[in-house]
Design an enzyme around this catalytic site. Structure first.
Site, PDB file in Angstrom:
ATOM      1  N   SER A 162       5.257  -2.046  -5.776  1.00  0.00           N
ATOM      2  CA  SER A 162       5.933  -2.658  -4.641  1.00  0.00           C
ATOM      3  C   SER A 162       5.670  -1.855  -3.362  1.00  0.00           C
ATOM      4  O   SER A 162       4.522  -1.673  -2.977  1.00  0.00           O
ATOM      5  CB  SER A 162       7.423  -2.799  -4.936  1.00  0.00           C
ATOM      6  OG  SER A 162       8.045  -3.634  -3.984  1.00  0.00           O
ATOM      7  N   ASP A 186       1.788  -5.104  -7.907  1.00  0.00           N
ATOM      8  CA  ASP A 186       2.409  -6.098  -7.040  1.00  0.00           C
ATOM      9  C   ASP A 186       2.886  -5.478  -5.730  1.00  0.00           C
ATOM     10  O   ASP A 186       4.098  -5.398  -5.455  1.00  0.00           O
ATOM     11  CB  ASP A 186       3.573  -6.801  -7.740  1.00  0.00           C
ATOM     12  CG  ASP A 186       3.766  -8.232  -7.220  1.00  0.00           C
ATOM     13  OD1 ASP A 186       2.778  -8.816  -6.742  1.00  0.00           O
ATOM     14  OD2 ASP A 186       4.892  -8.750  -7.293  1.00  0.00           O
ATOM     15  N   HIS A 271       8.132  -9.784 -10.315  1.00  0.00           N
ATOM     16  CA  HIS A 271       7.639  -8.651  -9.517  1.00  0.00           C
ATOM     17  C   HIS A 271       7.326  -7.463 -10.428  1.00  0.00           C
ATOM     18  O   HIS A 271       6.240  -6.871 -10.359  1.00  0.00           O
ATOM     19  CB  HIS A 271       8.707  -8.297  -8.492  1.00  0.00           C
ATOM     20  CG  HIS A 271       8.254  -7.391  -7.385  1.00  0.00           C
ATOM     21  ND1 HIS A 271       6.989  -7.442  -6.831  1.00  0.00           N
ATOM     22  CD2 HIS A 271       8.916  -6.399  -6.716  1.00  0.00           C
ATOM     23  CE1 HIS A 271       6.892  -6.536  -5.864  1.00  0.00           C
ATOM     24  NE2 HIS A 271       8.042  -5.886  -5.785  1.00  0.00           N
TER      25      HIS A 271
END
Length: 478
Positions: A162, A186, A271
């Site tokens: 992230s 991601d 995610h």
């Protein structure tokens, strides 16, 4: 006189605040060779295979003894794990799982977890801005390791999730020599979708940059994960939007069973799947999931991209082939909903023949595949359109390895609603051959009807096709 005493006392307290930090170590020791490391707020914990969940020993830039005290292995590769934004201010449950998987795959390696929790717990835009400072911290740390201990940055693999993916990219852009690899799990989308390369993860940040995109649903800039390619190889499992097992129905089921306490887990399910896909690649090294280069997910869904020629396919995760193309390579694959995530991809091509010109929309079918090892029955698929004398290509996948294909069955499913025309006379097509290509083995098989033609009717019994015995067909199928 009293003012002088107070001044001396204040000066003493100030000096003490400068010289005592982090477990009693002296901050003055962090000024090494004219370089001041005291502005580094991120912490670097060298975790061990025996205790993958706790930060028991910290490598402190500028304090050479800390490296020996933590038993850093100078002859092995180093993994640096950088977490993302956090609501709780605590490590997420995936961190020790990734650490354990890295050690299981590379037992002699060093696995360092970067702690920037205090900065990551702020409002998202604030934490997003902090990725620059975190990246600077990591770069200073890696440069110090290289300068002080002659540790080669070519042995370093950064893994960022992230917001941590962008921090890893910034770190890679600031090291004196390039690190070997950065894996973006991601990478975050908001504030980064339209950012210039120096402010986010990009292919220039390491010798090789690979990226998994698992939650790109939504408009650009608003999706949780970044949509555009930012590495040498960008892989979009299941199209990169939602992941299997992360749908609304599953969310409602879990809420009913466990209550609202797990809502945040469900929101980030897709995610975080990027992390678990990478963990899977570490633990199941003999059966890596294969991804295929494609111009779009729509073309991939038609089965048009299952080629491995000229680096058009690659392994997902740790065992990826480090192919550095001039342009970023977008790749796609399907996965299961849980570990092991590997599936087996097939392109199926069917020619629908007939004497009457007919077109039907949104037609549901089922196909069953039978092989030398196993079978996969009643696999559903829908064709947006079926017309007479046209060939249609589509993608199928099985969750088990069925071996070499021997036979298949095809069924045309009846409509869920009643139709007088279908009751009186079911529509149908003549089908002579069905062509199937296996993505994982690259083998092509042509299946023939037992008769010259098989008549496939809507809502009726499935039609059976077997491998053609014509040698010329086998030669053409490759």
């Amino acid at each position: 006189m009293e003012s002088k005493v107070l001044l001396l006392l204040a000066l003493s307290v100030w000096l003490q605040s400068l010289t005592v930090s982090r477990g009693g170590l002296v901050a003055a020791d962090r000024i090494t060779r004219g370089k001041d490391f005291r502005d580094i707020e991120s912490k670097f914990a060298l975790r061990t295979p025996e205790d993958t969940a706790e930060d028991t020993c910290h490598l402190i830039p500028g304090v050479t003894e800390s490296v020996a005290n933590c038993h850093f292995n100078h002859s092995s590769k180093t993994f640096v794990v950088i977490h993302g934004w956090t609501v709780t201010g605590m490590y997420e449950s995936w961190v020790p799982k990734l650490v354990a998987a890295l050690y299981k795959r590379e037992p002699d390696s060093n696995v360092i977890v970067v702690d920037w929790l205090s900065r990551a717990q702020q409002h998202y835009p604030v934490s997003a801005g902090y990725t620059k400072l975190v990246g600077q911290d990591v770069a200073k740390f890696m440069n110090w390791m290289a300068d002080e201990f002659n540790y080669p940055l070519g042995n370093v693999h950064l893994l960022g999730y992230s917001l941590g993916a962008h921090a890893a990219g910034i770190a890679g852009s600031l090291t004196n020599k390039k690190v070997n690899r950065i894996t973006g799990l991601d990478p975050a989308g908001p504030n980064f979708e339209y950012a210039e390369a120096p402010s986010r993860l990009s292919p220039d940040d390491a010798d090789f940059v690979d990226v998994l995109h698992t939650f790109t649903r939504g408009s650009p800039g608003r999706s949780i994960g970044i949509q555009k390619p930012v590495g040498h190889v960008d892989i979009y499992p299941n199209g990169g939007t939602f992941q299997p097992g992360c749908n609304i129905g599953e969310a409602l089921r879990v809420i009913a069973e466990r209550g609202l306490g797990d809502v945040d887990q469900l929101v980030k399910c897709s995610h975080e799947r990027s992390v678990h896909l990478f963990i899977d690649s570490l633990l199941n090294e003999e059966n890596p999931s294969k991804a295929y280069r494609c111009n779009s997910k729509e073309a991939f869904e038609k089965g048009l991209c299952l080629s491995c020629r000229k680096n058009r396919c690659n392994n997902m995760g740790y065992e990826i082939n480090k192919v550095r193309a001039k342009r970023s390579s977008k790749m796609y694959l399907k996965t299961r909903s849980q570990m092991p995530y590997k599936v087996f991809h097939y392109q199926v091509k069917i020619h629908f023949s007939g004497t009457e010109s007919n077109t039907y929309t949104n037609q549901a079918f089922e196909i069953s595949l039978y092989g030398t090892v196993a079978e996969s029955e009643n696999i559903p698929f829908t064709l947006p359109e079926v017309s007479t004398n046209k060939t249609y290509s589509f993608l199928l996948y099985t969750e088990v390895d069925i071996g070499e294909l021997l036979m298949l069955k095809l069924k045309w499913i009846s409509d869920s609603y009643f139709s007088w025309s279908n009751w009186w006379s079911s529509p149908g097509f003549d089908i002579g051959k069905i062509r199937v290509k296996a993505g994982e083995t690259q083998k092509k098989v042509i299946f023939c009807s037992r008769e010259k033609m098989s008549y496939l009717q809507k809502g009726k019994s499935p039609v059976i096709f077997v491998k053609c015995h014509d040698k010329s067909l086998n030669r053409k199928s490759g």
